[in-house]
Every structure is written in structure tokens, then in C-alpha cells.
Write a protein that holds these residues in place. Sequence first.
Motif, PDB file in Angstrom:
ATOM      1  N   ASN A   1      41.358  87.010  55.191  1.00 24.01           N
ATOM      2  CA  ASN A   1      40.394  85.932  55.364  1.00 24.01           C
ATOM      3  C   ASN A   1      41.021  84.755  56.092  1.00 24.01           C
ATOM      4  O   ASN A   1      41.738  83.957  55.505  1.00 24.01           O
ATOM      5  CB  ASN A   1      39.843  85.499  54.007  1.00 24.01           C
ATOM      6  CG  ASN A   1      38.735  84.467  54.150  1.00 24.01           C
ATOM      7  OD1 ASN A   1      38.396  84.035  55.252  1.00 24.01           O
ATOM      8  ND2 ASN A   1      38.171  84.078  53.031  1.00 24.01           N
TER       9      ASN A   1
ATOM     10  N   GLY B   1      38.799  82.928  57.916  1.00 29.19           N
ATOM     11  CA  GLY B   1      37.542  82.327  58.318  1.00 29.19           C
ATOM     12  C   GLY B   1      37.047  82.902  59.624  1.00 29.19           C
ATOM     13  O   GLY B   1      37.141  84.107  59.872  1.00 29.19           O
TER      14      GLY B   1
ATOM     15  N   SER C   1      39.280  85.263  61.720  1.00 31.84           N
ATOM     16  CA  SER C   1      39.635  86.597  61.231  1.00 31.84           C
ATOM     17  C   SER C   1      39.317  87.629  62.303  1.00 31.84           C
ATOM     18  O   SER C   1      38.271  87.575  62.946  1.00 31.84           O
ATOM     19  CB  SER C   1      38.829  86.930  59.967  1.00 31.84           C
ATOM     20  OG  SER C   1      39.033  85.978  58.965  1.00 31.84           O
TER      21      SER C   1
ATOM     22  N   ILE D   1      33.792  89.265  55.506  1.00 31.20           N
ATOM     23  CA  ILE D   1      33.344  87.883  55.679  1.00 31.20           C
ATOM     24  C   ILE D   1      31.858  87.943  55.972  1.00 31.20           C
ATOM     25  O   ILE D   1      31.411  88.759  56.781  1.00 31.20           O
ATOM     26  CB  ILE D   1      34.109  87.178  56.819  1.00 31.20           C
ATOM     27  CG1 ILE D   1      35.541  86.946  56.366  1.00 31.20           C
ATOM     28  CG2 ILE D   1      33.414  85.874  57.222  1.00 31.20           C
ATOM     29  CD1 ILE D   1      36.379  86.138  57.297  1.00 31.20           C
TER      30      ILE D   1
ATOM     31  N   ILE E   1      29.926  80.475  55.876  1.00 31.57           N
ATOM     32  CA  ILE E   1      30.645  81.730  55.677  1.00 31.57           C
ATOM     33  C   ILE E   1      31.175  81.827  54.253  1.00 31.57           C
ATOM     34  O   ILE E   1      31.409  80.815  53.584  1.00 31.57           O
ATOM     35  CB  ILE E   1      31.797  81.916  56.694  1.00 31.57           C
ATOM     36  CG1 ILE E   1      32.852  80.827  56.558  1.00 31.57           C
ATOM     37  CG2 ILE E   1      31.275  81.998  58.113  1.00 31.57           C
ATOM     38  CD1 ILE E   1      34.110  81.121  57.353  1.00 31.57           C
ATOM     39  N   SER E   2      31.337  83.061  53.805  1.00 31.11           N
ATOM     40  CA  SER E   2      31.939  83.361  52.508  1.00 31.11           C
ATOM     41  C   SER E   2      32.657  84.694  52.664  1.00 31.11           C
ATOM     42  O   SER E   2      32.518  85.371  53.687  1.00 31.11           O
ATOM     43  CB  SER E   2      30.870  83.425  51.414  1.00 31.11           C
ATOM     44  OG  SER E   2      29.908  84.412  51.701  1.00 31.11           O
ATOM     45  N   ALA E   3      33.415  85.081  51.653  1.00 31.09           N
ATOM     46  CA  ALA E   3      34.172  86.335  51.727  1.00 31.09           C
ATOM     47  C   ALA E   3      34.167  87.039  50.376  1.00 31.09           C
ATOM     48  O   ALA E   3      34.018  86.403  49.325  1.00 31.09           O
ATOM     49  CB  ALA E   3      35.612  86.064  52.158  1.00 31.09           C
TER      50      ALA E   3
END
Length: 132
Positions: free
Chosen positions: A10, A12, A15, A28, A37-39
Motif C-alpha cells: 500500500n 496509496g 502503488s 486498493i 481510497i482505502s485498502a
Amino acid sequence: MKIAFPVTENNGLNSEVYGHFGSAPLFIFMETDTGEISAVDNPDQHHEHGACNPMAALGGTKVDGVVVGGIGGGALKKLNADGITVYRAVEGTVDKNARLFKEGKLPVFDTHHTCGHHHGVQIGEGGGCAHH
């Protein structure tokens, strides 16, 4: 729209998009409208060949699309059956692929371009599932 990008680590938007859906260490997620964004880690990363559970890999997160360098036929069919479109990534970052996605420049995967083997490689490293 919520889009999933398989990645190795990750970083962000920086990546690198991973070369194979099922064996990606994590995903992601990007909301294309807001850029949020999230992972999530891939809990299905070490499945038997041909036994990928795409929804488990995505941590149960509902998405509209997946952008990846390569994917097996079974995973593609399962994602498509759930109404998820799979797009073929280009070599590069989540940011680069997200921009191309928004511009409509990423082709949709079909069963003629799926992987028949497992290689955990980055797009463009050769020998893997990147069909470019």
C-alpha cells in the motif's frame, strides 16, 4: 463507482498495479467520484490454483470494477456474474490506471485473455498474466 486495484504493497495512488488478481497481497479501492481510497489485505491470497474466491479476496468489499494485469478464467466469470466488470491494467501505478479508467482507455477483460497458470509478477515482468 468503486474500483479495486490489486497491489503488492500500500503506497496509496503510487502503488504499482499487480499482475494477477487472485495472488495479490492486497487491494486498493478507489471511489472514482471522490478520489477517496482505502485498502484491504487479500485473505484468499494463498488459495489452491483454480479455486480463487474473488469476493473473499476483496474482503467482502462491494466494487463496480477491478483493474488488473491478469486474472484467471474462473475468477473473471465469478466477478462478472456478480456484476463486476474487469478491466485490463497497463504497467504502472494505481494513479495512472485510474486516470486511464476515467478516460475510458482500459479494455474490458474477456475469457480469451485470462491466465491459465499462477505467476505472482508485476505487469511487464514477463512470464506472467500481463496480456499486453
